[in-house]
Design a protein around this motif. Structure first.
Motif, PDB file in Angstrom:
ATOM      1  N   ILE A   1      99.537  40.546  27.085  1.00 49.78           N
ATOM      2  CA  ILE A   1      98.455  41.483  26.753  1.00 49.78           C
ATOM      3  C   ILE A   1      97.430  40.811  25.842  1.00 49.78           C
ATOM      4  O   ILE A   1      96.222  40.915  26.046  1.00 49.78           O
ATOM      5  CB  ILE A   1      99.028  42.777  26.123  1.00 49.78           C
ATOM      6  CG1 ILE A   1      99.638  43.647  27.235  1.00 49.78           C
ATOM      7  CG2 ILE A   1      97.951  43.565  25.381  1.00 49.78           C
ATOM      8  CD1 ILE A   1     100.297  44.904  26.764  1.00 49.78           C
TER       9      ILE A   1
ATOM     10  N   LEU B   1      95.410  46.542  32.506  1.00 46.59           N
ATOM     11  CA  LEU B   1      94.789  46.557  31.189  1.00 46.59           C
ATOM     12  C   LEU B   1      93.299  46.701  31.429  1.00 46.59           C
ATOM     13  O   LEU B   1      92.726  45.981  32.251  1.00 46.59           O
ATOM     14  CB  LEU B   1      95.095  45.245  30.452  1.00 46.59           C
ATOM     15  CG  LEU B   1      94.551  45.154  29.039  1.00 46.59           C
ATOM     16  CD1 LEU B   1      95.353  46.041  28.098  1.00 46.59           C
ATOM     17  CD2 LEU B   1      94.607  43.725  28.548  1.00 46.59           C
TER      18      LEU B   1
ATOM     19  N   THR C   1      96.133  50.078  28.098  1.00 49.79           N
ATOM     20  CA  THR C   1      96.949  49.790  29.276  1.00 49.79           C
ATOM     21  C   THR C   1      97.095  51.081  30.064  1.00 49.79           C
ATOM     22  O   THR C   1      97.025  52.171  29.496  1.00 49.79           O
ATOM     23  CB  THR C   1      98.352  49.290  28.894  1.00 49.79           C
ATOM     24  OG1 THR C   1      98.927  50.234  28.010  1.00 49.79           O
ATOM     25  CG2 THR C   1      98.307  47.935  28.236  1.00 49.79           C
TER      26      THR C   1
END
Lengths: 213, 188
Positions: free
Chosen positions: B55, B103, B90
Motif C-alpha cells: 500500500i 487503492l 482502499t
C-alpha cells in the motif's frame, strides 16, 4: 513386478525416481496435469514456482498417504487423499503469500488448483497407497521433477518466442535483437500454450523418445 | 501367542467396524484443520506486513509528491509538505472471480487522481486486464458522477470480454468515493 522385487531397495529407489522423469513423464507421456502445464507456462519463473509447489505437495502427500496406507479404510480413501493434499496446498499458498508475494500473485488461482491437479491424486491412488514410504518419496521426486522439466520446456519456447528474451527472477539472460522489438505475443497467450505443447508432444513421439504406455 | 492373536483381532475389529471410516475421516480433517490454523497464525503477521508495504508503495506511485500520510479510520490523508495533496482509500469490488482489491487516490477537489488494482482473481488474460494502465488510466481526473461504464452513463470504456470485471471496478469506486467524500466533508 516380480523382477523389481529381486533388486535391492536402493536400486529400486533409483528406478522409481528415474521412471517419473522420462518413462512416465506426467505431461508428455501420461498427459496429466495439463491445466497448469498450459496456464502457468507463460514464463520460466512461473514454471519454476509451479514446479516447486507441485514437488512440495506431491512429496508431502505421498509420504503421509504412504504412512497411513494400512489404516486408511478403502471406503473413504479418496476424501482422505483430498484432505491431505488440500492441507499441504493451503500451507503452500500461505507460505508463498507471506514470503514470495510476486510469485503468489502471478500463479494466482493455479496455486490453489494444485488440489485438483490429477498428477497428485493420481500418484496417491496409483502409487503411494500401495508402496512403502521410501519408494513413495522416490516416486514423488521423479514425477515432480518430470513435471517441472516439462513445464520448463514449454515455458522456454513460449517465453523466448513470445517476448524475444529470456529472464530468470528478473535477471535477463539474453535477448534476441529483432524478435524482442516485435515479439510473437501469440505464444504468451493461451492459444500459444496449446500449440507449443502439441508440437512438443508430436516431436517427442516422432523422435521415439517417448512411447504410449 | 494367545495374547498376540487377541490384540491382532482387536486391531482388526476396529479396522472392520462400520463407523471406523467415519471416525478416521474426522480425525484426518481435525489434524488438517489444526495444522492449517497453526501455519495461518505464523504467516498472518507477515502477510499483513507485506500488504502494508504494498500500500505504501502504491501510495507513492499515486502521489509522487507525498511526504507524509495519516491514516484516518477509513481513508488516508496525503500530505505534501504542510498541504493536503489528496486522499486515498482502499476498496473492494465484487468481480467475476472473487474480490477485487483496489487503492484509489483523489485530489483535494475530489477528482480521481489514480487507481491501482492491488489484487484480483479475475479470468487470466481477460478480467486481469483491469490492472493494466490502459484501463486504470481512464479514471484519471474524473469526478465522482462520471465514474461508471459508458453503458451506465459514465465515462469508462469496458474491457472487451470483461464487462463484469470492468463494471465491478467502476461501480465499487463510485460508491466508495461518495462515502469517503461525505466523510471528508463532515470531518472539516
Amino acid at each position: 513386478m516380480s523382477q523389481l522385487k529381486e533388486i535391492s531397495p536402493g536400486k529400486k529407489f533409483w528406478v522409481e525416481f528415474v521412471k517419473g522423469i522420462v518413462v512416465t513423464n506426467p505431461v508428455f507421456v501420461l498427459v496429466l496435469g495439463l491445466c497448469p502445464a498450459l496456464a502457468v507456462t507463460s514464463s520460466i519463473d512461473n514454471a519454476l514456482g509451479m514446479g516447486a509447489g507441485v514437488i512440495f505437495v506431491l512429496l508431502c502427500s505421498n509420504i503421509i498417504i504412504s504412512l497411513i496406507r494400512k489404516i486408511t479404510p478403502d471406503m473413504v480413501r479418496i476424501p482422505v487423499f483430498i484432505v491431505v493434499i488440500a492441507t499441504f496446498v493451503t500451507i503452500l499458498s500461505l507460505v508463498f503469500e507471506a514470503y514470495i508475494p510476486p510469485l503468489y500473485e502471478s500463479l494466482g488461482i493455479y496455486l490453489a488448483l494444485i488440489v485438483v491437479n490429477c498428477i497428485i491424486l493420481g500418484r496417491a491412488e496409483a502409487f503411494a497407497q500401495k508402496n512403502p514410504v521410501l519408494y513413495s518419496i522416490a516416486d514423488a521426486f521423479g514425477i515432480g521433477i518430470g513435471f517441472t522439466v516439462s513445464l520448463l520446456l514449454v515455458s522456454l519456447f513460449r517465453e523466448i518466442l513470445g517476448t524475444g528474451s529470456l529472464s530468470i527472477f528478473g535477471f535477463t539472460l539474453f535477448s534476441i535483437p529483432v524478435l524482442s522489438e516485435t515479439p510473437m505475443a501469440f505464444f504468451i497467450m493461451p492459444p500459444g500454450a496449446f500449440l507449443v505443447l502439441g508440437l512438443l508432444l508430436a516431436l517427442f513421439r516422432w523422435l521415439g523418445v517417448l512411447k504410449n504406455e | 501367542m494367545e495374547n498376540n492373536k487377541n490384540s491382532k483381532s482387536a486391531g482388526r475389529k476396529i479396522l472392520e467396524s462400520k463407523i471406523y471410516p467415519l471416525v478416521f475421516l474426522v480425525i484426518i480433517v481435525l489434524i488438517s484443520v489444526s495444522l492449517i490454523m497453526v501455519i495461518g497464525n505464523i504467516t498472518q503477521a507477515k502477510i499483513a506486513q507485506q500488504r502494508d508495504a504494498e500500500i505504501l508503495k502504491q501510495l507513492n506511485i499515486i502521489f509522487p509528491e507525498m511526504t507524509d500520510f495519516k491514516y484516518l479510520d477509513k481513508y488516508y490523508e496525503i500530505y505534501a509538505g504542510n498541504d493536503i495533496a489528496g486522499f486515498a482509500f482502499t476498496l473492494k469490488g465484487k468481480g467475476y472471480g472473487g474480490d477485487i482489491n483496489m487503492l484509489a487516490g483523489i485530489d483535494s477537489n475530489y477528482n480521481v487522481k489514480a487507481i491501482s488494482i492491488l489484487s484480483n482473481t479475475e479470468t487470466p488474460g481477460l478480467g486481469t486486464k483491469i490492472a493494466e494502465s490502459s484501463f486504470t488510466d481512464q479514471f484519471k481526473g474524473l469526478g465522482q458522477q462520471d465514474v461508471g461504464l459508458t453503458i451506465d452513463g459514465g465515462k469508462i470504456d469496458a474491457i472487451t470480454g470483461a464487462t463484469i470485471s470492468s463494471k465491478a471496478v467502476a461501480d465499487a469506486l463510485r460508491g466508495q468515493m461518495e462515502e469517503i467524500i461525505e466523510l471528508i466533508k463532515n470531518s472539516n
